[in-house]
Design a protein around this motif. Structure first.
Motif, PDB file in Angstrom:
ATOM      1  N   LYS A 171       1.073   8.183   7.752  1.00  0.00           N
ATOM      2  CA  LYS A 171       2.311   8.084   7.755  1.00  0.00           C
ATOM      3  C   LYS A 171       2.852   7.908   9.178  1.00  0.00           C
ATOM      4  O   LYS A 171       3.816   8.292   9.688  1.00  0.00           O
ATOM      5  CB  LYS A 171       2.954   9.226   7.363  1.00  0.00           C
ATOM      6  CG  LYS A 171       2.578   9.506   5.830  1.00  0.00           C
ATOM      7  CD  LYS A 171       3.348   8.673   4.736  1.00  0.00           C
ATOM      8  CE  LYS A 171       2.994   9.234   3.379  1.00  0.00           C
ATOM      9  NZ  LYS A 171       3.171   8.309   2.409  1.00  0.00           N
TER      10      LYS A 171
ATOM     11  N   GLN B 111       1.272   4.636   3.906  1.00  0.00           N
ATOM     12  CA  GLN B 111       0.325   4.693   2.683  1.00  0.00           C
ATOM     13  C   GLN B 111       0.657   5.621   1.852  1.00  0.00           C
ATOM     14  O   GLN B 111       0.838   6.832   2.101  1.00  0.00           O
ATOM     15  CB  GLN B 111      -1.003   4.429   3.555  1.00  0.00           C
ATOM     16  CG  GLN B 111      -1.234   3.291   4.323  1.00  0.00           C
ATOM     17  CD  GLN B 111      -2.705   3.164   4.917  1.00  0.00           C
ATOM     18  OE1 GLN B 111      -3.332   4.340   5.157  1.00  0.00           O
ATOM     19  NE2 GLN B 111      -3.091   2.097   5.465  1.00  0.00           N
ATOM     20  N   LEU B 112       0.216   5.340   0.667  1.00  0.00           N
ATOM     21  CA  LEU B 112       0.487   6.457  -0.571  1.00  0.00           C
ATOM     22  C   LEU B 112      -0.477   7.643  -0.169  1.00  0.00           C
ATOM     23  O   LEU B 112       0.255   8.766  -0.507  1.00  0.00           O
ATOM     24  CB  LEU B 112       0.161   5.962  -1.886  1.00  0.00           C
ATOM     25  CG  LEU B 112       1.099   4.696  -2.378  1.00  0.00           C
ATOM     26  CD1 LEU B 112       0.751   4.243  -3.753  1.00  0.00           C
ATOM     27  CD2 LEU B 112       2.417   5.668  -2.658  1.00  0.00           C
TER      28      LEU B 112
ATOM     29  N   ASP C 159       0.847  -1.241  -0.134  1.00  0.00           N
ATOM     30  CA  ASP C 159      -0.026  -0.071  -0.148  1.00  0.00           C
ATOM     31  C   ASP C 159       0.950   1.200  -0.159  1.00  0.00           C
ATOM     32  O   ASP C 159       0.329   2.428   0.082  1.00  0.00           O
ATOM     33  CB  ASP C 159      -0.949   0.050   1.004  1.00  0.00           C
ATOM     34  CG  ASP C 159      -0.079   0.231   2.375  1.00  0.00           C
ATOM     35  OD1 ASP C 159       0.868  -0.153   2.504  1.00  0.00           O
ATOM     36  OD2 ASP C 159      -0.834   0.081   3.628  1.00  0.00           O
ATOM     37  N   GLY C 160       2.136   0.984  -0.222  1.00  0.00           N
ATOM     38  CA  GLY C 160       3.082   2.345  -0.172  1.00  0.00           C
ATOM     39  C   GLY C 160       4.396   1.919   0.651  1.00  0.00           C
ATOM     40  O   GLY C 160       5.320   2.814   0.777  1.00  0.00           O
TER      41      GLY C 160
END
Length: 82
Positions: free
Chosen positions: A67, A62-63, A44-45
């Motif tokens: 964070k 995650q994109l 997912d990132g």
């Protein structure tokens, strides 16, 4: 002989508490843990899952979302609804 066993057990308990406390502190500072093993990486990132002695640390990356770093005791993780 008995005092050596007590001394070794006491040392192991204190060392594990220090490791858990250090990883907890690092998660509160949004940094990855030192004393945990990386168990998984999500696509997912780059979210990473770390496992320690009785706890799990999620390092979200995650994109379009989170964070942060989250410390999860395993007794709470057992009750997670899947």
């Amino acid at each position: 002989m008995r005092s050596k066993k007590v001394l070794i057990c006491t040392f192991l308990v204190i060392a594990s508490l220090i490791m858990i406390g250090r990883d907890y502190y690092l998660s509160k500072e949004d940094r990855p843990p030192n004393f945990s093993i990386q168990a998984d990486t999500y696509k997912d990132g780059g979210t990473k899952v770390y496992l320690g002695l009785g706890y799990k640390v999620m390092d979200y990356n995650q994109l379009g979302g989170r964070k942060d770093v989250v410390f999860i005791p395993l007794y709470l993780d057992m009750f997670e609804i899947k």
